[in-house]
Design a protein around this motif. Structure first.
Motif, PDB file in Angstrom:
ATOM      1  N   ALA A 167       3.555  12.062   3.623  1.00 53.60           N
ATOM      2  CA  ALA A 167       3.279  10.699   4.083  1.00 53.60           C
ATOM      3  C   ALA A 167       2.259  10.706   5.211  1.00 53.60           C
ATOM      4  N   ALA A 168       2.374  11.697   6.111  1.00 58.89           N
ATOM      5  CA  ALA A 168       1.415  11.792   7.207  1.00 58.89           C
ATOM      6  C   ALA A 168       0.025  12.148   6.689  1.00 58.89           C
ATOM      7  N   MET A 169      -0.052  12.946   5.619  1.00 61.51           N
ATOM      8  CA  MET A 169      -1.354  13.270   5.030  1.00 61.51           C
ATOM      9  C   MET A 169      -1.990  12.021   4.424  1.00 61.51           C
ATOM     10  N   ILE A 170      -1.190  11.230   3.729  1.00 58.65           N
ATOM     11  CA  ILE A 170      -1.700   9.964   3.180  1.00 58.65           C
ATOM     12  C   ILE A 170      -2.200   9.063   4.308  1.00 58.65           C
ATOM     13  N   HIS A 171      -1.440   9.033   5.404  1.00 54.11           N
ATOM     14  CA  HIS A 171      -1.834   8.229   6.558  1.00 54.11           C
ATOM     15  C   HIS A 171      -3.170   8.708   7.120  1.00 54.11           C
ATOM     16  N   THR A 172      -3.307  10.014   7.268  1.00 52.45           N
ATOM     17  CA  THR A 172      -4.531  10.585   7.826  1.00 52.45           C
ATOM     18  C   THR A 172      -5.735  10.298   6.940  1.00 52.45           C
ATOM     19  N   ILE A 173      -5.584  10.505   5.641  1.00 50.60           N
ATOM     20  CA  ILE A 173      -6.685  10.244   4.712  1.00 50.60           C
ATOM     21  C   ILE A 173      -7.041   8.766   4.694  1.00 50.60           C
ATOM     22  N   THR A 174      -6.023   7.913   4.784  1.00 52.88           N
ATOM     23  CA  THR A 174      -6.271   6.467   4.795  1.00 52.88           C
ATOM     24  C   THR A 174      -7.045   6.045   6.040  1.00 52.88           C
ATOM     25  N   LEU A 175      -6.599   6.521   7.215  1.00 51.49           N
ATOM     26  CA  LEU A 175      -7.275   6.123   8.451  1.00 51.49           C
ATOM     27  C   LEU A 175      -8.702   6.653   8.512  1.00 51.49           C
ATOM     28  N   THR A 176      -8.883   7.921   8.171  1.00 51.23           N
ATOM     29  CA  THR A 176     -10.228   8.492   8.260  1.00 51.23           C
ATOM     30  C   THR A 176     -11.171   7.857   7.243  1.00 51.23           C
ATOM     31  N   GLY A 177     -10.612   7.310   6.182  1.00 53.12           N
ATOM     32  CA  GLY A 177     -11.440   6.656   5.174  1.00 53.12           C
ATOM     33  C   GLY A 177     -11.740   5.201   5.468  1.00 53.12           C
ATOM     34  N   ASN A 178     -11.031   4.625   6.461  1.00 54.91           N
ATOM     35  CA  ASN A 178     -11.190   3.198   6.726  1.00 54.91           C
ATOM     36  C   ASN A 178     -11.628   2.856   8.146  1.00 54.91           C
ATOM     37  N   LEU A 179     -11.278   3.694   9.118  1.00 50.02           N
ATOM     38  CA  LEU A 179     -11.655   3.387  10.499  1.00 50.02           C
ATOM     39  C   LEU A 179     -13.113   3.748  10.764  1.00 50.02           C
ATOM     40  N   PRO A 180     -13.783   2.989  11.623  1.00 48.23           N
ATOM     41  CA  PRO A 180     -15.159   3.338  11.996  1.00 48.23           C
ATOM     42  C   PRO A 180     -15.188   4.742  12.620  1.00 48.23           C
ATOM     43  N   GLY A 181     -16.121   5.552  12.182  1.00 46.85           N
ATOM     44  CA  GLY A 181     -16.222   6.891  12.750  1.00 46.85           C
ATOM     45  C   GLY A 181     -15.422   7.943  12.020  1.00 46.85           C
ATOM     46  N   ALA A 296       5.531 -11.939   8.653  1.00 47.64           N
ATOM     47  CA  ALA A 296       5.277 -12.460   7.311  1.00 47.64           C
ATOM     48  C   ALA A 296       4.425 -11.468   6.530  1.00 47.64           C
ATOM     49  N   ARG A 297       4.691 -11.385   5.233  1.00 44.25           N
ATOM     50  CA  ARG A 297       3.985 -10.415   4.393  1.00 44.25           C
ATOM     51  C   ARG A 297       2.464 -10.581   4.482  1.00 44.25           C
ATOM     52  N   ASP A 298       1.996 -11.830   4.522  1.00 42.81           N
ATOM     53  CA  ASP A 298       0.551 -12.048   4.507  1.00 42.81           C
ATOM     54  C   ASP A 298      -0.128 -11.691   5.825  1.00 42.81           C
ATOM     55  N   THR A 299       0.656 -11.315   6.842  1.00 38.05           N
ATOM     56  CA  THR A 299       0.057 -10.879   8.113  1.00 38.05           C
ATOM     57  C   THR A 299      -0.096  -9.364   8.176  1.00 38.05           C
ATOM     58  N   ILE A 300       0.471  -8.658   7.216  1.00 37.76           N
ATOM     59  CA  ILE A 300       0.373  -7.201   7.193  1.00 37.76           C
ATOM     60  C   ILE A 300      -0.792  -6.799   6.293  1.00 37.76           C
ATOM     61  N   LYS A 301      -1.762  -6.162   6.883  1.00 43.65           N
ATOM     62  CA  LYS A 301      -2.957  -5.754   6.140  1.00 43.65           C
ATOM     63  C   LYS A 301      -2.817  -4.301   5.690  1.00 43.65           C
ATOM     64  N   LEU A 302      -2.892  -4.073   4.389  1.00 43.58           N
ATOM     65  CA  LEU A 302      -2.848  -2.713   3.860  1.00 43.58           C
ATOM     66  C   LEU A 302      -4.271  -2.194   3.714  1.00 43.58           C
ATOM     67  N   MET A 303      -4.520  -1.013   4.252  1.00 40.40           N
ATOM     68  CA  MET A 303      -5.825  -0.396   4.092  1.00 40.40           C
ATOM     69  C   MET A 303      -5.988   0.100   2.655  1.00 40.40           C
ATOM     70  N   PRO A 304      -7.184   0.020   2.094  1.00 36.81           N
ATOM     71  CA  PRO A 304      -7.405   0.534   0.739  1.00 36.81           C
ATOM     72  C   PRO A 304      -7.069   2.016   0.646  1.00 36.81           C
ATOM     73  N   PHE A 305      -6.499   2.406  -0.493  1.00 37.48           N
ATOM     74  CA  PHE A 305      -6.115   3.799  -0.696  1.00 37.48           C
ATOM     75  C   PHE A 305      -6.216   4.138  -2.174  1.00 37.48           C
TER      76      PHE A 305
END
Length: 326
Positions: A167-181, A296-305
């Motif tokens: 799960a932490a690997m998925i998190h890391t790949i998601t953040l590095t693929g979506n955050l600036p830098g 609320a569900r619509d306030t939670i933004k899921l990063m693309p993965f």
């Protein structure tokens, strides 16, 4: 609201014809990383609809479940009909190896694109997101992932290591693929004294006791503990969050594929997803409410993965993270 209420009533009121339910029978073996209580509740709910199906389950953490399954593959005698584990990347690996059976007729119309495998080899059952937990005594109340690299968080951040957690690997790949830098985010955390070690439970303990003031953690743990009075709060950062989907899949070697397909159908149905809610999780189904303590569900933004891309990128991500933190 009226149309939604009508749809919900129809979803709960229309049961499968008795002949169809009665036609599904035999034995099923489920390998799962669900907690024992959740696994038994899931099986009991399914058996209420399909009483002629006898289900047994083997429960352990995803790495141990997969080790057992791999050994059975090597022996040419896989025992599981169904697999219900933490992450889609593992499922993508099995799909690539030709180990999974597609369920072409599974009804996924209610779900947004990208929630399940497009080829219908695996299906999301929950959304367990990773966000930020902080001790309520902390002076900085984080709203962004980038806040964790600020001076206020210096030497005060703990997070699970992707070298030890899927799960932490998925998190890391998601953040590095979506955050600036990209990877500079983790480089900045390392420079700020972040500690990358321990499981989610240990992260929660460190933040709740004040040993650390900030942590990266799965959502339900701090939300539940806050309700019990723990001095913690959970944040869904403004850039979005990563998520593991606890997918379910049918093994190609299943001895009872009809019953296995019925099990998958139940899990992704509105009724099956309501069970996930009762167990305290965010259901993958977009029309199911969230547990108490969540926004609320619509306030939670899921990063693309992209699970397939993550499978290909994992070796490089593991090497890069190790170079930064070790």
């Amino acid at each position: 609201m009226r149309s939604f209420a009508l749809a919900a009533a129809l979803a709960f009121g229309l049961a499968l014809p008795a002949t169809q339910a009665g036609a599904v029978e035999g034995k099923l073996v489920l390998y799962t990383s669900q907690p024992n209580t959740d696994a038994q509740q899931t099986i009991d709910a399914f058996k209420a609809k399909y009483p002629k199906v006898e289900i047994s389950f083997v429960r352990d953490g995803t790495p141990r479940v997969m080790a057992k399954l791999r050994a059975e593959f090597e022996a040419g005698a896989p025992q599981a009909d169904l697999l219900l584990i933490a992450d889609a990347v593992t499922m993508e690996g099995l799909k690539k190896e030709g180990r999974l059976l597609a369920h072409d007729k599974a009804d996924t119309a209610a779900y947004p694109a990208g929630m399940h495998d497009p080829a219908k080899f695996w299906f999301a059952t929950k959304l367990i997101t990773t966000g930020i937990v902080y001790n309520t005594k902390a002076t900085m109340k984080p709203e962004s992932w980038l806040d964790l690299a600020k001076p206020e968080a210096k030497n005060l951040l703990a997070m699970p290591s992707p070298l030890n957690s899927g799960a932490a690997m998925i998190h890391t790949i998601t953040l590095t693929g979506n955050l600036p830098g990209g990877w500079s985010f983790y480089e900045n955390l390392q420079k700020n004294g972040a500690l990358a070690a321990g499981a989610n439970g240990d992260i929660l303990r460190q933040v709740a006791t004040g040993e650390k003031l900030y942590g990266m953690i799965v959502d339900f743990m701090p939300i539940r503990e806050k309700a019990k009075g723990a001095p913690v709060a959970f944040v869904f950062p403004k850039e979005g969050v990563s998520a593991v989907s606890e997918p379910v899949a049918i093994l190609k070697a299943s001895k009872n594929p009809d019953a296995a397909k019925a099990f998958v159908d139940f899990l992704i149905s509105k009724e099956g997803q309501e069970l996930a809610l009762k167990q305290g999780y965010v259901a993958a189904h977009p029309q199911v409410a969230l547990p108490a303590g969540y926004p609320a569900r619509d306030t939670i933004k899921l990063m693309p993965f992209d699970a397939a891309k993550a499978l290909a990128d994992e070796p490089a991500a593991r090497k890069r993270f190790s170079a930064i933190f070790e």
